[in-house]
Scaffold this motif. Sequence first.
Motif, short mmCIF file in Angstrom:
data_model
loop_
_atom_site.label_atom_id
_atom_site.label_comp_id
_atom_site.label_asym_id
_atom_site.label_seq_id
_atom_site.Cartn_x
_atom_site.Cartn_y
_atom_site.Cartn_z
N ALA A 252 -5.78 4.94 -7.75
CA ALA A 252 -4.73 3.98 -8.08
C ALA A 252 -4.85 2.68 -7.30
O ALA A 252 -4.42 1.63 -7.75
CB ALA A 252 -3.36 4.61 -7.83
N ASP A 253 -5.45 2.74 -6.12
CA ASP A 253 -5.54 1.54 -5.28
C ASP A 253 -6.82 0.74 -5.51
O ASP A 253 -7.01 -0.31 -4.89
CB ASP A 253 -5.43 1.92 -3.81
CG ASP A 253 -6.51 2.89 -3.37
OD1 ASP A 253 -7.06 3.60 -4.24
OD2 ASP A 253 -6.81 2.96 -2.16
N VAL B 114 -2.47 -2.02 4.96
CA VAL B 114 -1.65 -1.68 6.12
C VAL B 114 -1.46 -0.17 6.15
O VAL B 114 -1.22 0.45 5.11
CB VAL B 114 -0.27 -2.38 6.05
CG1 VAL B 114 0.66 -1.83 7.12
CG2 VAL B 114 -0.42 -3.88 6.22
N ARG B 115 -1.57 0.40 7.35
CA ARG B 115 -1.38 1.85 7.50
C ARG B 115 -0.12 2.12 8.31
O ARG B 115 0.12 1.48 9.34
CB ARG B 115 -2.60 2.49 8.15
CG ARG B 115 -3.83 2.38 7.26
CD ARG B 115 -4.98 3.26 7.69
NE ARG B 115 -6.05 3.22 6.70
CZ ARG B 115 -6.14 4.04 5.66
NH1 ARG B 115 -5.24 4.99 5.50
NH2 ARG B 115 -7.13 3.92 4.79
N SER C 29 -0.17 5.82 4.09
CA SER C 29 0.49 6.67 5.09
C SER C 29 -0.55 7.61 5.68
O SER C 29 -1.47 8.04 4.98
CB SER C 29 1.62 7.47 4.43
OG SER C 29 2.07 8.50 5.28
N THR C 30 -0.38 7.94 6.95
CA THR C 30 -1.36 8.80 7.61
C THR C 30 -1.41 10.20 7.00
O THR C 30 -2.42 10.89 7.11
CB THR C 30 -1.05 8.92 9.11
OG1 THR C 30 0.31 9.32 9.28
CG2 THR C 30 -1.27 7.59 9.81
N ASP C 31 -0.34 10.61 6.32
CA ASP C 31 -0.34 11.96 5.75
C ASP C 31 -0.49 11.98 4.23
O ASP C 31 -0.96 12.95 3.66
CB ASP C 31 0.94 12.71 6.13
CG ASP C 31 2.18 12.09 5.52
OD1 ASP C 31 2.16 10.87 5.26
OD2 ASP C 31 3.17 12.82 5.31
N ALA C 32 -0.11 10.87 3.55
CA ALA C 32 -0.11 10.89 2.09
C ALA C 32 -1.13 9.96 1.45
O ALA C 32 -1.27 9.93 0.23
CB ALA C 32 1.29 10.54 1.57
N GLY C 33 -1.85 9.19 2.26
CA GLY C 33 -2.80 8.24 1.69
C GLY C 33 -2.09 7.05 1.08
O GLY C 33 -1.08 6.58 1.59
N PHE C 34 -2.61 6.55 -0.03
CA PHE C 34 -2.04 5.36 -0.67
C PHE C 34 -0.66 5.68 -1.24
O PHE C 34 -0.48 6.65 -1.97
CB PHE C 34 -2.96 4.89 -1.80
CG PHE C 34 -2.41 3.73 -2.59
CD1 PHE C 34 -2.25 2.49 -2.00
CD2 PHE C 34 -2.04 3.90 -3.92
CE1 PHE C 34 -1.74 1.41 -2.73
CE2 PHE C 34 -1.54 2.84 -4.65
CZ PHE C 34 -1.39 1.60 -4.06
N LEU D 28 6.31 1.55 -5.27
CA LEU D 28 5.84 2.75 -4.59
C LEU D 28 5.49 3.84 -5.58
O LEU D 28 6.10 3.94 -6.65
CB LEU D 28 6.90 3.25 -3.61
CG LEU D 28 7.31 2.28 -2.49
CD1 LEU D 28 8.34 2.93 -1.58
CD2 LEU D 28 6.11 1.82 -1.68
N MET D 29 4.53 4.68 -5.20
CA MET D 29 4.10 5.77 -6.06
C MET D 29 4.66 7.11 -5.62
O MET D 29 4.43 8.13 -6.27
CB MET D 29 2.57 5.84 -6.07
CG MET D 29 1.91 4.58 -6.57
SD MET D 29 0.13 4.74 -6.68
CE MET D 29 -0.04 6.03 -7.91
#
Length: 203
Positions: free
Chosen positions: A137-138, A147-148, A178-183, A200-201
Amino acid sequence: SALKPSREQVEAELAQFRGEIEQVPPMYSAIKVNGKPLYRLAREGITIEREARRFLIVYLELTEYAFPFVEIKLRCSHGFYVRGLADDLGRALGCGGHVSALRRLGVADLTVDDSMTMEALSSLADQTERRKSLVPADQGLCHIPEVRLSVDAAYYLCRGQAVRAAGLPKHGEVRIYSTDAGFIGVGQVTDDGRLAPRRLMVG
């Protein structure tokens, strides 16, 4: 209009729209003034002055001309209004102009040549083959900064709150991981330097 420009006249006027140009956004646009989108003002019959914005037109080609129809192929920077180009070209030619059809051929490194119809995708019986046919998707957002966020910051962002984040640009959009969910989607840098959710997805 009774005026019928020649192909040569159309080609000549198109020259001024190549390279770096300034464009005044149309009233029917989502640009906000004092927190209110321009299109809402336009629907109320209100017209206000708009600041011109700079854009880069990488190429602009007249592919077909049969008055009153003009077919143009162009590559432009983000945020450019093709409807505005039609209006500006029509004014320059003295006959007026508007968009009757618009087709996006690509964004970032994605093009229609790499696309697949829903029918073709559905015809793939194997789920693994279907997944291989899909792009992340990204992938179409590589032109905007990344940005993380920590798990905690992502939690609050996904609930509609603006958050602090390291490495934010001064303004504009960013793609968020996100560090746990990715994009997880696209955000907007606020005037006070925080990151607000835009699309947001995950929730």
